[in-house]
Write a protein that holds these residues in place. Sequence first.
Motif, short mmCIF file in Angstrom:
data_model
loop_
_atom_site.label_atom_id
_atom_site.label_comp_id
_atom_site.label_asym_id
_atom_site.label_seq_id
_atom_site.Cartn_x
_atom_site.Cartn_y
_atom_site.Cartn_z
N PRO A 71 -54.18 -4.24 29.52
CA PRO A 71 -53.33 -5.37 29.09
C PRO A 71 -54.09 -6.33 28.16
O PRO A 71 -55.30 -6.51 28.30
N PHE A 72 -53.38 -6.93 27.24
CA PHE A 72 -53.91 -7.99 26.40
C PHE A 72 -55.28 -7.66 25.79
O PHE A 72 -56.27 -8.33 26.05
N ASN B 17 -48.32 -7.41 33.10
CA ASN B 17 -47.10 -7.65 32.33
C ASN B 17 -45.88 -7.37 33.18
O ASN B 17 -45.96 -6.62 34.17
N HIS C 273 -46.83 -18.11 25.22
CA HIS C 273 -47.49 -16.80 25.08
C HIS C 273 -48.55 -16.89 23.98
O HIS C 273 -48.32 -17.55 22.96
N GLY D 190 -47.75 -11.46 31.35
CA GLY D 190 -47.18 -11.41 30.00
C GLY D 190 -45.91 -10.58 29.99
O GLY D 190 -45.33 -10.26 31.04
N GLU D 191 -45.50 -10.22 28.78
CA GLU D 191 -44.19 -9.58 28.60
C GLU D 191 -44.26 -8.05 28.75
O GLU D 191 -43.72 -7.48 29.69
N ALA D 192 -44.95 -7.42 27.81
CA ALA D 192 -45.01 -5.96 27.79
C ALA D 192 -46.17 -5.54 26.90
O ALA D 192 -46.57 -6.31 26.01
N PRO D 193 -46.70 -4.34 27.11
CA PRO D 193 -47.80 -3.90 26.25
C PRO D 193 -47.36 -3.82 24.79
O PRO D 193 -46.21 -3.53 24.49
N GLU E 197 -52.43 -2.18 23.41
CA GLU E 197 -52.40 -2.00 24.88
C GLU E 197 -51.90 -0.60 25.23
O GLU E 197 -52.43 0.07 26.12
N1 URA Z 1 -48.35 -9.17 24.81
C1 URA Z 1 -48.00 -9.07 26.10
O1 URA Z 1 -47.06 -9.70 26.56
N2 URA Z 1 -48.72 -8.27 26.87
C2 URA Z 1 -49.78 -7.58 26.45
O2 URA Z 1 -50.40 -6.88 27.24
C3 URA Z 1 -50.13 -7.72 25.09
C4 URA Z 1 -49.41 -8.51 24.29
#
Ligand code: URA
Length: 232
Positions: free
Chosen positions: A101-102, A128, A202, A88-91, A95
């Motif tokens: 994560p997620f 991420n 996403h 994924g992108e970023a916390p 998170e």
């Molecule tokens: N969206 C993300 O890209 N990563 C996460 O960990 C949570 C939401």
Amino acid sequence: MKRELEELSGLLTSLREALELEKLSGVNEISSELSSAGRTDGGRGQKEEVLQKIREAVTGCKRCSLGETRTRAVFGEGNANADLVFVGEAPGYEEDRQGRPFVGEAGRLLTKIIHAMGLKREDVFIMNVLKCRPPKNRDPLPSEVALCIHYLREQLAIIRPKIICTMGRFATQALLDTTESLSRIRGKSFWYSNIEVIPTFHPAYLLRNPGDKKLVWEDMKTIKAKLAAANE
Ligand code: URA
């Protein structure tokens, strides 16, 4: 024979990458540990040990200003020997609070998607591109990606899954180093360091556009079929 050659070539690529990354990241001894993990057929314990070293580096990382504003760095979690890695992108807020994560709303949808594939979160690895939350969930800056992406590359070099599923435009473009729009390339097959990459939407996008869930399910069926073929 072709498969064995491909595996050998994959291992050599990860060793080469690990050597280069070691120089960049300051995480010492990755290459020798990865090499010994490779010698014993990538034993899970050894992979976990190497991943733990990177986790420690991530936990203490202050390379960019996100290191000052985060609550907790989010290394990622899952099976060190996973065939499938989700990127994924970023916390986000939740998170950052939990260091996992997620685990927010988008994360709950990702968990459902994984279950629908007949898998558990513990079967896959979830990570991420950025390990720290950008304030107010703003888009990651190119400078933050440049300073952080080597952690992702190291994680992938150690886990060496059969398939990487990048979720969203950001992770897809960062890993594949492309500016192609996600809607043009989702569900198609790309390669990163001899590992197949299948981009998809996403889960946060799906929460806003539930009508596109069927496209993601198509992508998950593609991934399942490829994993089944690879494990035949
Ligand atoms: N969206 C993300 O890209 N990563 C996460 O960990 C949570 C939401």
